[in-house]
Design a protein around this motif. Structure first.
Motif, PDB file in Angstrom:
ATOM      1  N   GLN A 185       0.850  -1.199   0.000  1.00  0.00           N
ATOM      2  CA  GLN A 185       0.000   0.000   0.000  1.00  0.00           C
ATOM      3  C   GLN A 185       0.884   1.247   0.000  1.00  0.00           C
ATOM      4  O   GLN A 185       0.652   2.197  -0.736  1.00  0.00           O
ATOM      5  CB  GLN A 185      -0.889   0.005   1.257  1.00  0.00           C
ATOM      6  CG  GLN A 185      -2.050  -0.960   1.189  1.00  0.00           C
ATOM      7  CD  GLN A 185      -3.079  -0.551   0.159  1.00  0.00           C
ATOM      8  OE1 GLN A 185      -3.539   0.580   0.160  1.00  0.00           O
ATOM      9  NE2 GLN A 185      -3.413  -1.441  -0.742  1.00  0.00           N
ATOM     10  N   THR A 215       1.006   4.541  -2.430  1.00  0.00           N
ATOM     11  CA  THR A 215       0.474   5.832  -1.969  1.00  0.00           C
ATOM     12  C   THR A 215       1.576   6.830  -1.607  1.00  0.00           C
ATOM     13  O   THR A 215       1.487   7.997  -1.956  1.00  0.00           O
ATOM     14  CB  THR A 215      -0.483   5.632  -0.774  1.00  0.00           C
ATOM     15  OG1 THR A 215       0.148   4.764   0.155  1.00  0.00           O
ATOM     16  CG2 THR A 215      -1.784   5.016  -1.203  1.00  0.00           C
ATOM     17  N   GLU A 229      -7.843   5.168  -9.837  1.00  0.00           N
ATOM     18  CA  GLU A 229      -7.302   5.515  -8.525  1.00  0.00           C
ATOM     19  C   GLU A 229      -8.470   5.687  -7.558  1.00  0.00           C
ATOM     20  O   GLU A 229      -9.065   6.757  -7.487  1.00  0.00           O
ATOM     21  CB  GLU A 229      -6.481   6.804  -8.616  1.00  0.00           C
ATOM     22  CG  GLU A 229      -5.611   7.015  -7.403  1.00  0.00           C
ATOM     23  CD  GLU A 229      -4.672   8.182  -7.582  1.00  0.00           C
ATOM     24  OE1 GLU A 229      -4.767   8.872  -8.602  1.00  0.00           O
ATOM     25  OE2 GLU A 229      -3.855   8.390  -6.677  1.00  0.00           O
ATOM     26  N   GLN A 230      -8.814   4.632  -6.859  1.00  0.00           N
ATOM     27  CA  GLN A 230      -9.920   4.721  -5.907  1.00  0.00           C
ATOM     28  C   GLN A 230      -9.588   3.969  -4.633  1.00  0.00           C
ATOM     29  O   GLN A 230      -8.640   3.191  -4.590  1.00  0.00           O
ATOM     30  CB  GLN A 230     -11.210   4.189  -6.538  1.00  0.00           C
ATOM     31  CG  GLN A 230     -11.119   2.737  -6.990  1.00  0.00           C
ATOM     32  CD  GLN A 230     -12.343   2.331  -7.779  1.00  0.00           C
ATOM     33  OE1 GLN A 230     -12.784   3.019  -8.682  1.00  0.00           O
ATOM     34  NE2 GLN A 230     -12.894   1.179  -7.455  1.00  0.00           N
ATOM     35  N   GLN A 231     -10.365   4.242  -3.598  1.00  0.00           N
ATOM     36  CA  GLN A 231     -10.114   3.643  -2.295  1.00  0.00           C
ATOM     37  C   GLN A 231     -11.123   2.518  -2.048  1.00  0.00           C
ATOM     38  O   GLN A 231     -12.295   2.639  -2.385  1.00  0.00           O
ATOM     39  CB  GLN A 231     -10.269   4.688  -1.184  1.00  0.00           C
ATOM     40  CG  GLN A 231      -9.431   5.942  -1.377  1.00  0.00           C
ATOM     41  CD  GLN A 231      -7.973   5.728  -1.069  1.00  0.00           C
ATOM     42  OE1 GLN A 231      -7.632   5.141  -0.066  1.00  0.00           O
ATOM     43  NE2 GLN A 231      -7.102   6.202  -1.943  1.00  0.00           N
ATOM     44  N   GLY A 253     -12.621   2.942   1.892  1.00  0.00           N
ATOM     45  CA  GLY A 253     -12.298   4.315   2.266  1.00  0.00           C
ATOM     46  C   GLY A 253     -10.839   4.600   2.558  1.00  0.00           C
ATOM     47  O   GLY A 253     -10.431   5.749   2.638  1.00  0.00           O
ATOM     48  N   PHE A 254      -9.995   3.567   2.739  1.00  0.00           N
ATOM     49  CA  PHE A 254      -8.590   3.847   3.077  1.00  0.00           C
ATOM     50  C   PHE A 254      -7.578   2.956   2.366  1.00  0.00           C
ATOM     51  O   PHE A 254      -6.384   3.203   2.432  1.00  0.00           O
ATOM     52  CB  PHE A 254      -8.379   3.755   4.601  1.00  0.00           C
ATOM     53  CG  PHE A 254      -8.557   2.371   5.165  1.00  0.00           C
ATOM     54  CD1 PHE A 254      -9.828   1.875   5.442  1.00  0.00           C
ATOM     55  CD2 PHE A 254      -7.458   1.557   5.406  1.00  0.00           C
ATOM     56  CE1 PHE A 254      -9.992   0.598   5.957  1.00  0.00           C
ATOM     57  CE2 PHE A 254      -7.610   0.275   5.921  1.00  0.00           C
ATOM     58  CZ  PHE A 254      -8.889  -0.201   6.197  1.00  0.00           C
ATOM     59  N   ILE A 255      -8.046   1.916   1.673  1.00  0.00           N
ATOM     60  CA  ILE A 255      -7.095   1.019   0.995  1.00  0.00           C
ATOM     61  C   ILE A 255      -6.998   1.414  -0.479  1.00  0.00           C
ATOM     62  O   ILE A 255      -8.007   1.484  -1.178  1.00  0.00           O
ATOM     63  CB  ILE A 255      -7.536  -0.456   1.112  1.00  0.00           C
ATOM     64  CG1 ILE A 255      -7.582  -0.876   2.598  1.00  0.00           C
ATOM     65  CG2 ILE A 255      -6.609  -1.380   0.346  1.00  0.00           C
ATOM     66  CD1 ILE A 255      -8.250  -2.216   2.827  1.00  0.00           C
ATOM     67  N   SER A 256      -5.760   1.672  -0.932  1.00  0.00           N
ATOM     68  CA  SER A 256      -5.569   2.022  -2.338  1.00  0.00           C
ATOM     69  C   SER A 256      -5.830   0.799  -3.208  1.00  0.00           C
ATOM     70  O   SER A 256      -5.222  -0.260  -3.002  1.00  0.00           O
ATOM     71  CB  SER A 256      -4.146   2.542  -2.552  1.00  0.00           C
ATOM     72  OG  SER A 256      -3.786   2.411  -3.906  1.00  0.00           O
ATOM     73  N   PHE A 257      -6.716   0.942  -4.188  1.00  0.00           N
ATOM     74  CA  PHE A 257      -7.060  -0.184  -5.072  1.00  0.00           C
ATOM     75  C   PHE A 257      -5.835  -0.601  -5.892  1.00  0.00           C
ATOM     76  O   PHE A 257      -5.594  -1.784  -6.121  1.00  0.00           O
ATOM     77  CB  PHE A 257      -8.221   0.230  -5.975  1.00  0.00           C
ATOM     78  CG  PHE A 257      -8.820  -0.906  -6.751  1.00  0.00           C
ATOM     79  CD1 PHE A 257      -9.058  -2.140  -6.155  1.00  0.00           C
ATOM     80  CD2 PHE A 257      -9.162  -0.768  -8.098  1.00  0.00           C
ATOM     81  CE1 PHE A 257      -9.615  -3.196  -6.867  1.00  0.00           C
ATOM     82  CE2 PHE A 257      -9.711  -1.812  -8.816  1.00  0.00           C
ATOM     83  CZ  PHE A 257      -9.937  -3.031  -8.198  1.00  0.00           C
TER      84      PHE A 257
END
Lengths: 414, 81
Positions: free
Chosen positions: A35, A39, A182-184, A187-191
């Motif tokens: 991750q 990020t 680029e989405q989560q 809510g907090f994990i980078s795809f």
């Protein structure tokens, strides 16, 4: 060992080597690492990318048209610039690996994985060589010298190229950034980080599966227990970390100025000469040597969705995996009319390739032995060309089969 | 015209350097033999100084880092049997 240290070790081992918690904790640690690779590196990568675009623009505006301008814009900025952008990700990955090594956690990871590895026909002794292979298969294969049993050593050597080495990172991250939004997640994990983590897991599963298949054909079914002394836990030294990171950065930069520069320059020659004949209407690269080779071998790779540009990039990519990225940068820069295109390779391929092609190329890179140096070190370590032939043969076969399946399935689904 | 010549010289020098580097990496034995032959030819042509520079440097130590391959897994020779 002081009593206090021993007490701390025991308490930490009670948690980190717990039969139920140990493996989930190990997976969680590796998950956080990947991750962070995606990020944390973004601002630095954006800065390098913007610098390359600015440099490309300046060269295009300043230099008069000619060979020198083409060489600097297409081979140097377009080719090397597309690889140097991955330096921050490689540094972040090694930052975590060095912390795990310095803290004394890595031998414990070997201990944790011993049971799993023995089920796949390996021993815990294979863990360190296989972990080293995540940096580069060459030191990983050389590290198998610590495995005394020849059977286990050969198995480890043969599956070491399947571990996701740092040279694959530029290829994977280029394709992931180009095709994965680029989405989560939650809510907090980078795809994107999740997909990169998945690529590492696929490499490990691939390696263990090959080892399992090899163990089924063995005559000697005896097991070799792992005996090792676990070091004490300690806080990583900032100085040691800095030296380790500096060395990794230097190795990467030396590859860019060494093998990648060399191969890219020669590729630029083949993409530039012979020039476009008078009266010809197509792009100049179609008439070049690289264009002709790419078009000639394209039918072989058509069933797995590779276009001729990818075919051209795969050939110099045999020298080193990450060369394929710089080669794609050069090929597209030479074939494109806009010189700035080279610094935005990701957006270019996302508009020209299908998702099936991108996933197929990723599947290819999981298995293909796109590294002649690895094959050379297998020859040196085993003293056998037969081993080189068997390893290269099975890896290319797996790469083609999995790329074919990926391309065909994704094409039908999308 | 002058610019065209200068850029052709620069590009030729870079490409020649890269070709030599690639030959050394991919075909070390051939590269070694070519260096020796070239050095001998230069010596016969009366250029011993240049010949000496062209001659390949032989590895002196036999440690693992020397690249001589002295520890190239001889224990695995039984694989060949």
């Amino acid at each position: 060992m002081p009593q206090r240290t021993s007490l701390i070790d025991d308490r930490l081992d009670g948690i980190l080597l717990n039969p139920f918690l140990g493996i989930p904790i190990l997976i969680a640690i590796m998950f956080v690492v990947f991750q962070a690779v995606f990020t944390w590196a973004t601002p630095a990568m954006d800065f390098i990318e913007a610098s390359m675009a600015w440099l490309g623009g300046m060269v295009t505006e300043t230099l008069p048209d000619g060979l020198l301008k083409s060489f600097i814009a297409d081979a140097l900025i377009g080719g090397l610039g597309s690889v140097i952008v991955f330096l921050p990700q490689i540094i972040i990955l090694f930052f975590f690996i060095l912390i795990l090594e310095e803290s004394g956690y890595l031998p414990r990871a070997a201990f944790l994985l011993d049971k799993l590895m023995s089920k796949a026909g390996l021993t815990g002794r294979s863990f360190i060589p296989l972990l080293s292979s995540h940096a580069c298969a060459i030191p990983g294969i050389m590290a198998t010298r610590s495995i005394h049993d020849i059977r286990d050593r050969i198995t480890t050597i043969m599956i070491a190229p399947l571990m996701t080495c740092s040279a694959r990172i530029p290829v994977y991250t280029l394709l992931i950034a180009a095709f994965v939004p680029e989405q989560q997640v939650f809510g907090f994990i980078s795809f994107r980080g999740l997909i990169l983590f998945g690529m590492y897991i696929i490499g490990i599963i691939g390696g263990l599966s090959v080892s399992l298949v090899m163990s089924l054909f063995r005559r000697d079914k005896s097991e070799h227990p792992l005996i090792m002394e676990l070091p004490s836990y300690r806080l990583p030294h900032a100085r040691n970390l800095a030296i380790g990171l500096g060395e990794r950065a230097m190795i990467f930069m030396r590859r860019i100025t060494g093998i990648i520069f060399t191969v890219n320059t020669l590729l630029w020659v083949t993409t530039t000469f012979p020039g476009k004949p008078e009266g010809a209407t197509g792009p100049a690269i179609d008439y070049s040597l690289a264009g002709m080779i790419g078009h000639a071998i394209a039918p072989v790779f058509a069933p797995i969705g590779f276009n001729w540009q990818i075919c051209v990039a795969l050939i110099p990519g045999l020298a080193a995996r990450e060369v394929a990225v710089s080669a794609l940068g050069t090929v597209y820069a030479v074939s494109g009319s806009d010189d700035a295109v080279a610094s935005q390779l990701g957006s270019l391929i996302s508009s020209q390739w299908s998702l099936a092609t991108a996933l197929s190329l990723m599947a290819w890179y999981v298995f293909a032995p796109q590294c002649l140096s690895t094959l050379a070190v297998i020859r040196r370590e085993t003293n056998s060309w037969k081993m080189v032939g068997v390893t290269a043969g099975y890896l290319f076969a797996l790469a083609y089969i999995f790329a074919f399946l990926t391309y065909q399935i994704v094409s039908r689904l999308s | 015209m002058m610019y065209a010549v200068i850029q052709a010289v620069i590009i030729t020098a870079i490409v020649a350097f890269c070709a030599v580097q690639m030959l050394r990496r991919m075909m070390p034995k051939l590269s070694h033999d070519l260096q020796i032959r070239g050095a001998n030819a230069l010596r016969h042509a009366g250029m011993p100084g240049v010949a000496q520079k062209l001659e390949p440097v032989e590895a002196k130590d036999d440690g693992c880092s020397s690249g001589c391959g002295s520890c190239k897994g001889c224990a695995l020779s039984e694989l060949k049997r």
